[in-house]
Design an enzyme around this catalytic site. Sequence first.
Site, PDB file in Angstrom:
ATOM      1  N   LYS A  49       1.798  -3.187   8.889  1.00 16.76           N
ATOM      2  CA  LYS A  49       3.000  -2.355   8.786  1.00 16.76           C
ATOM      3  C   LYS A  49       4.191  -3.117   9.335  1.00 16.76           C
ATOM      4  O   LYS A  49       4.184  -3.578  10.483  1.00 16.76           O
ATOM      5  CB  LYS A  49       2.807  -1.038   9.546  1.00 16.76           C
TER       6      LYS A  49
ATOM      7  N   LEU B 272       0.813  -1.215   0.000  1.00 18.06           N
ATOM      8  CA  LEU B 272       0.000   0.000   0.000  1.00 18.06           C
ATOM      9  C   LEU B 272       0.843   1.260   0.000  1.00 18.06           C
ATOM     10  O   LEU B 272       0.398   2.313  -0.445  1.00 18.06           O
ATOM     11  CB  LEU B 272      -0.920   0.009   1.233  1.00 18.06           C
ATOM     12  N   GLY B 273       2.058   1.167   0.504  1.00 21.42           N
ATOM     13  CA  GLY B 273       2.934   2.339   0.561  1.00 21.42           C
ATOM     14  C   GLY B 273       4.078   2.110   1.503  1.00 21.42           C
ATOM     15  O   GLY B 273       4.200   1.053   2.133  1.00 21.42           O
TER      16      GLY B 273
ATOM     17  N   PHE C 283       8.474   4.705   8.957  1.00 20.83           N
ATOM     18  CA  PHE C 283       8.634   3.630   9.918  1.00 20.83           C
ATOM     19  C   PHE C 283       8.602   2.259   9.264  1.00 20.83           C
ATOM     20  O   PHE C 283       8.719   1.254   9.943  1.00 20.83           O
ATOM     21  CB  PHE C 283       7.539   3.728  10.987  1.00 20.83           C
ATOM     22  N   GLY C 284       8.390   2.201   7.957  1.00 27.25           N
ATOM     23  CA  GLY C 284       8.387   0.918   7.283  1.00 27.25           C
ATOM     24  C   GLY C 284       7.304   0.830   6.227  1.00 27.25           C
ATOM     25  O   GLY C 284       6.519   1.752   6.015  1.00 27.25           O
TER      26      GLY C 284
ATOM     27  N   ASP D 284       5.366  12.838  13.367  1.00 26.60           N
ATOM     28  CA  ASP D 284       5.409  12.727  11.903  1.00 26.60           C
ATOM     29  C   ASP D 284       4.026  13.017  11.307  1.00 26.60           C
ATOM     30  O   ASP D 284       3.511  12.243  10.505  1.00 26.60           O
ATOM     31  CB  ASP D 284       5.893  11.341  11.488  1.00 26.60           C
TER      32      ASP D 284
ATOM     33  N   VAL E  51       3.913  -0.800   4.240  1.00 29.22           N
ATOM     34  CA  VAL E  51       2.572  -1.195   4.642  1.00 29.22           C
ATOM     35  C   VAL E  51       1.981  -2.090   3.554  1.00 29.22           C
ATOM     36  O   VAL E  51       2.081  -1.779   2.358  1.00 29.22           O
ATOM     37  CB  VAL E  51       1.659   0.033   4.860  1.00 29.22           C
TER      38      VAL E  51
ATOM     39  N   GLY F 206       6.416   4.349   4.487  1.00 21.33           N
ATOM     40  CA  GLY F 206       6.614   5.573   5.246  1.00 21.33           C
ATOM     41  C   GLY F 206       7.919   5.563   5.988  1.00 21.33           C
ATOM     42  O   GLY F 206       8.787   4.713   5.757  1.00 21.33           O
TER      43      GLY F 206
END
Length: 838
Positions: free
Chosen positions: A523, A501-502, A506-507, A617, A509, A504
């Site tokens: 995630k 899905l994407g 932090f990791g 964030d 997803v 970020g």
Amino acid sequence: MEYQNKKMFKFAIFFLHFLFTISSSSTIIPLPSTLRASARNQSWSSPNSSFSLLFVPITRSSFFLAITYNPGNVIVWSASNNGTGDAVVVDSGGMLNLLRNGALRLVNGSGPIVWDTGTANRGVSHASIDDSGNFQLLNSDSFPLWSSFENPTDTLVPSQNFTVGKILHSGSYSLSLDRSGNLTLKWNDTVEYWSLGFNSSINGNLSSPRFMLRPNGILIGLDPSIPSGMVNMAFSTDYGEGNDGFRFLRMDDDGNLRIYSTSGNSVAGNVTPTWAAVTDQCQVFGFCGDTGICNYRDSNPICGCPSQNFEPIDGRKGCKRKVELEDCPGDVSMLQLEHTKFLTYPPEVSEQTFIVGIAACRSNCLQSGSCIASTLVADGSGFCYMKTPSFVSGYQGAVLPSTSFVKVCGQAVPNPPLYKDTSGKYDESRLHVMVVVVVVLAILLALVAVATGFWCWFYWGSEKSGYISAKYELFDYASGAPMKFSYKELQQFTKGFSEKLGKGGFGAVYKGILTNRMAVAVKQLEGIEQGEKQFRMEVATISSTHHLNLVRLVGFCAEGRHRLLVYEFLRNGSLDKFLFTPEESLNWENRFNIALGTARGITYLHEECRDCIIHCDIKPENILLDEVHTAKVSDFGLAKLMNPKDHKYLTLASIRGTRGYLAPEWLANLPITSKCDVYSYGMVLLELVSGRRNFEVSPETDGKKFSLWAYSEYEKGNIEAIVDKRLEQVNREQVVRAILVSFWCIQEQPLQRPMMGKVVQMLEGVIDIERLPTPEPVAEVSGSSTTMTLNSNVGALSTYATSTTAPSSSPSFINMGISPPRSEKDTAKESSSLLGLK
């Protein structure tokens, strides 16, 4: 001739006044006029038909006169008997007559007058009812000789003043205002059981105190001696959420004072309480009648009797002894009631009060001829209150520390486990229903257990057995506890982490489907070095947060080196695709609601959780939208997971952030507080208005970054240039409010930024937005990467050019994540300064 001229002149003056009154949102009722109870749909209504004076039917043959709010038919005033608030009832032949002599009289069909305003022969020229709900009798100079606002019954509407001398009545209860500025609730005009005042907040003498309910649901106190003009005293739960609905203040017959709200064009019955003066209904004196005991079933107050020595009177009229004390053939004893107190309010507090122990509190009442009950308040004070035969109002609850005693004839017979409800009927039928339900549920659970046993026996050891641990995750999810998943299970749910899905800060997803067909977002956290026990403790903290505007945590995985979080899946994805891609867009109403929802979610994290959670964030990518575009903040609490060694402050060396949203204190190596989230939110808010990245540079912005260019356009009054061109229609007031709030949030000094709770109030328009301070020079982070990790090593810092001071030749800059152009020499110097953490 002169007499006729004067007469015509007076008629002309009256006619002009009549026309003026009509144009001023009032309906004129001439003399004489009549309303009939038997005539259906006959009323005197305000110009916009919001309020009407009419007869309200009780039965087919009985009516009472009232002013109602339409179309909800909320009764806001009624012709009533003074001192009780009870409406005057007439038969089907009843009439309201506005006579030529100015009298307004309510008569029964048989002819007698049952209610009169007392305005006969006082110069009344006409009557009127306006859009605020005020019905008045006026003279030729438009001076009111009588009005419904000045003669309230049990209800106040917005803009209606409540002054000294006025009383709201409802049965035995009343609301009044004294000259010191205290609103008080009383039972029988003697026992004062609640008070709310504003004199203590101003420390001054009041000349003419008054209260008023504002249309937005705030109860305010007013007096000429108050420097600020008014004092906010109480807030409905929906205050500031628009004025589409109708709010009113009512003195209810249960002794409580409440603010009620309707939603828009509500229909009768769709009225909800949004504030109550007495939050614990059982604390209202006399709620359950004489010798009645108030208790709770779930959250509903119920009334019962102290013991089987008593029998209930109909409704909430209390209880009476089966054998009165004066008729008792034998000895009188004291019934002991644990966790019970008999309410004691002034003036009783100063009478029959002793400091004794529990035995003396019991025996003193038993030996006294005037005492019928006593209460020992076990709060350390040692107070024992002796109750005289006038009236006894009881309250029983599992957490009450008080012990009470009441006189009964003969031996005390305790109550059965179930209390009697307010209608006086036993709950035996409910008990039977509960027994049947329990038996049925037990049978169903047994069948489920047998079926589960057979299923496990047939499928044990097969591939499907791997799903057994997750079979009932729906039940665990519903309980609010985070599910623990194995890494293998999450691999299966996500089809080997195939649908990304994407990614970020932090990791990454991935989308997954649980065995109950629930869609989730999984995630994979990077850089987590915590042990499983500490990780689970932090996850428990995150999962304890529950708010409409926060993404819910479904579960987690802490297995070996794997650290994953499982969230609810939101189909509309993140906010950034609606703001920065031409294919998607949102209208202004959705954007403003997203701004408010995001602010409320962050406010909950900062100010309403047990421990303040700093997000660190905030950006459009971390604001997710559900099917109806409700904003939900994600990734909250992850900053703490990334920094297990220091929970007090987040340092430059250990935290991750995103270009364009980082507050200046990151680069100054200052302690990171919740004000960093406020700064990031301000940047997001500006992007919601503009539909452009705050660090965007284009010819349209004269080569400046958009955030700086937007401030300069605001100073010029060119608001339209800032607003997203894709928005066809906007609420200009909301747009200006949002822009000003964003500028306040991105001030350089953290102390100048408002708390998020105040941000919500400014956006809602509950409080005024102050003038912006003079812009300051600003520190800047730049670079080509969208997401970055700030480390304390030279290689990482040299990637990002930074500035802690603006060149002397540059103009003043507000803190909007921008800085003036710099030479390579300046950049090298500034990078060195940052490395030294100066």
